[in-house]
Design a protein around this motif. Sequence first.
Motif, PDB file in Angstrom:
ATOM      1  N   ILE A   8       0.784  -1.170  -0.080  1.00  0.00           N
ATOM      2  CA  ILE A   8       0.366   0.122   0.039  1.00  0.00           C
ATOM      3  C   ILE A   8       0.930   1.567   0.065  1.00  0.00           C
ATOM      4  O   ILE A   8       1.006   2.107  -0.947  1.00  0.00           O
ATOM      5  CB  ILE A   8      -1.083   0.507   0.912  1.00  0.00           C
ATOM      6  N   LEU A  12       0.941   3.860  -3.164  1.00  0.00           N
ATOM      7  CA  LEU A  12       1.161   5.242  -2.719  1.00  0.00           C
ATOM      8  C   LEU A  12       1.778   5.795  -2.943  1.00  0.00           C
ATOM      9  O   LEU A  12       2.372   7.301  -3.872  1.00  0.00           O
ATOM     10  CB  LEU A  12       0.265   5.881  -1.557  1.00  0.00           C
TER      11      LEU A  12
ATOM     12  N   LEU B  68       0.422   8.412   6.810  1.00  0.00           N
ATOM     13  CA  LEU B  68      -0.056   7.203   7.422  1.00  0.00           C
ATOM     14  C   LEU B  68       1.057   6.212   8.571  1.00  0.00           C
ATOM     15  O   LEU B  68       0.841   5.975   8.739  1.00  0.00           O
ATOM     16  CB  LEU B  68      -0.106   6.063   6.009  1.00  0.00           C
ATOM     17  N   LEU B 240      -7.852   4.154   3.730  1.00  0.00           N
ATOM     18  CA  LEU B 240      -6.505   5.034   4.559  1.00  0.00           C
ATOM     19  C   LEU B 240      -6.568   6.824   4.355  1.00  0.00           C
ATOM     20  O   LEU B 240      -5.667   7.270   4.596  1.00  0.00           O
ATOM     21  CB  LEU B 240      -4.941   4.703   3.120  1.00  0.00           C
ATOM     22  N   ILE B 292      -6.489   0.264   8.529  1.00  0.00           N
ATOM     23  CA  ILE B 292      -5.983   0.533   7.695  1.00  0.00           C
ATOM     24  C   ILE B 292      -6.723   0.239   6.240  1.00  0.00           C
ATOM     25  O   ILE B 292      -5.945  -1.164   5.975  1.00  0.00           O
ATOM     26  CB  ILE B 292      -4.733   1.732   7.507  1.00  0.00           C
ATOM     27  N   ASP B 294      -7.689   0.069   1.755  1.00  0.00           N
ATOM     28  CA  ASP B 294      -6.951  -0.045   1.113  1.00  0.00           C
ATOM     29  C   ASP B 294      -8.306   0.441   0.120  1.00  0.00           C
ATOM     30  O   ASP B 294      -8.382   1.201  -0.349  1.00  0.00           O
ATOM     31  CB  ASP B 294      -5.586  -0.289   0.047  1.00  0.00           C
ATOM     32  N   SER B 298      -5.467   3.440  -3.192  1.00  0.00           N
ATOM     33  CA  SER B 298      -4.141   3.703  -3.329  1.00  0.00           C
ATOM     34  C   SER B 298      -3.877   3.419  -5.319  1.00  0.00           C
ATOM     35  O   SER B 298      -3.121   4.603  -5.640  1.00  0.00           O
ATOM     36  CB  SER B 298      -2.832   2.967  -3.489  1.00  0.00           C
TER      37      SER B 298
END
Lengths: 219, 474
Positions: A8, A12, B68, B240, B292, B294, B298
């Motif tokens: 993740i 990102l 995050l 997220l 969390i 996704d 993302s």
Amino acid sequence: MSESRNAILGKLRAGRDAHPLTPPESDFAVLRNKRWEGAERLERIRRMMEAVHTEFLETTEVDWPADVQAFLKAQGTRNLLFGPATEAGARLSSEWTEGGPELVPYADRVETFKERLFDGIDAGITTTLGAIADTGSLIVWPTPEEPRLMSLVPHMHLALLRADALYDTFWQAMTENRWADGMPTNALLISGPSKTADIEQTLAYGVHGPKRLVVVVIR
Amino acid sequence: MGETSINFAKASSAALQDQQLRGNFRRAMDGLMSKRAVQFADTAEWNGVRALGASVRLRALSKLPELLEKLEANCTRNGIQVHWASTTDEANAIVLSIMQRVNAKLVVKGKSMVSEEMHLNAFLEKHGIESLESDLGEYIVQLDEAMPSHIIMPAIHMNTKQIAHLFKQKIKEAEYTEDVAQLTDLARRVLRKKFATADVGISGVNMAVAETGTLCLVENEGNGRMSTTVPPVHIAVMGLEKVVEKLEDVPPVISLLTRSATAQPITTYVNMISSPRKEGEKDGPNEIHLVILDNGRSGIYADEELRNTLRCIRCGACMNHCPVYTKVGGHAYQAPYPGPIGSILMPQVEGLEKRGELPHACTMCNACVEICPVKIPIVEIMGRLRSEAVHPGDAVRGAGSHASKAEAMVWKGWSMTYASPLAYQFATALLAKLGNAAPASLPLLKEWTNVRSKPRFANRTLHALAREKGIPDV
Ligand code: SF4
């Protein structure tokens, strides 16, 4: 699951680095400029909180324990949950007189006390760290001496508010007191008794939390 | 369209026939719109706080991976255990493994849209765990075995009578009453017992603060505080994008959220949780877990334009002001997030094969963009997704899945006609002659004409009329 974590975050990062984003400045002036003069603050707090069914009890530093007792007696309240280890708690236990509602200390862990808490307590009393004029909100930080459930489970919550502990906005309260340097386990804003409008938008008070909120204003 | 495609058109035309439903929505939405307008009557203040809120969200997105990580570090330092899930399946598995470790049988839930996205209740029930919604609206919807029809007011599609019947039918100790205070009190009695005995509490997160490792929840009922304070274990689930950088970013966002959502200057409770029960504290959960999620976010984040979808603070104002949502209601969307935000979010999360119809559930009137407290260009994204649906590409899952040769040919013909003066003249002259002869029952025309009269073509084109007045063609 750290595999997902890395996937993740990696995705990102790649996404952001391919198209970085420049945010506009955050201008807090709109909050900084919200100001109310002296007496106006408490008036506003009272007006806003009364609009959502909060009750107010005006009293003084000397009289508040007796006034609280008289108020509860008149309401027919059977008992009052309090924190015996606070200064306010010490005053309550030393000045409480016979014949009023029973004073119940929150002295042990909730596990030993849950049944009574949920089934046999009419009211709970806590201190506050002040109130906010902008939204009509009490600032409550539960502590080991005044645990979290005191302001939630009893049907009536009495909150002691010192008339000089008032802020203009939530933002002002947290920045002036540097909350970001150390947040407690739980910090709360409380702006009225529990309420709901989930049935056809009809307002009803006392759904899960206290049915009544009484602000005890100490001047 | 793929076979799993969800049929919005069919569901919405059924909803439009339901006068009761339309009445329930119309009343509710009118009330919400007018009350919200009062909250933002001061235009200068609205502009100021809106710009601030948008900047807070954009700043958070500009540093999303770093924030995050910081959130994770600070939560961990505070004693909150952080878990990451790429998919809803993974998030469900994480929740289940925590439950199984503590041998949980009963879960009480505060309102959480992410848990709706995960279909968490159904998942837990399948594993023998009772998962009880405790927000009154969610509780009603769960009793009714339905889905929420609004992200803020889940049971807005029902009126008091319907809820009164439901309670009578589903709650053992219920007497029939249409008195809202009594109905509320009944739910209070039923749910208090559950709060006191639940093994785990589940909640959503309105905002998570990276700087302090704090989870912020806003609510009116106190069920959120109950769910996060009474049971020995608290599990919070969040998308997220819900992180903000600083604690001071919280007040403007909360102000925009509560005023936009329910026209309140603030909700009854703002609940800020930074750690599980500490040594010496007498209540609060012994464990807090933060999951969390996704679930496609993302991917959305990777696209410069679509990324704006992630600014959303889930206030629901766009639904209340949407001419489509206010008429068809939330269920027609068959999605956890309905209305304008749902129409742009769902296709990106679940793919255009399944959700490609939703960006068309929009008149492009821009009402949502005008009231969105964090200025999301919803309509632009709507247009972008319509285009993605018919053009193969890799920005959105299922891009190109709605491409149709026939439609492409019509557009091609249309653009050729408009590019050539001769073809244009010929086509308009032809339509002026033949247009009225086409029967209203023609396949494509019928969808329009069975509820409206067929427009009449003028005998002479505008060009012809202009020429008569002596205005020459260019
Ligand atoms: S898109 Fe904007 S108006 Fe709609 S729910 Fe999100 S923040 Fe609110």
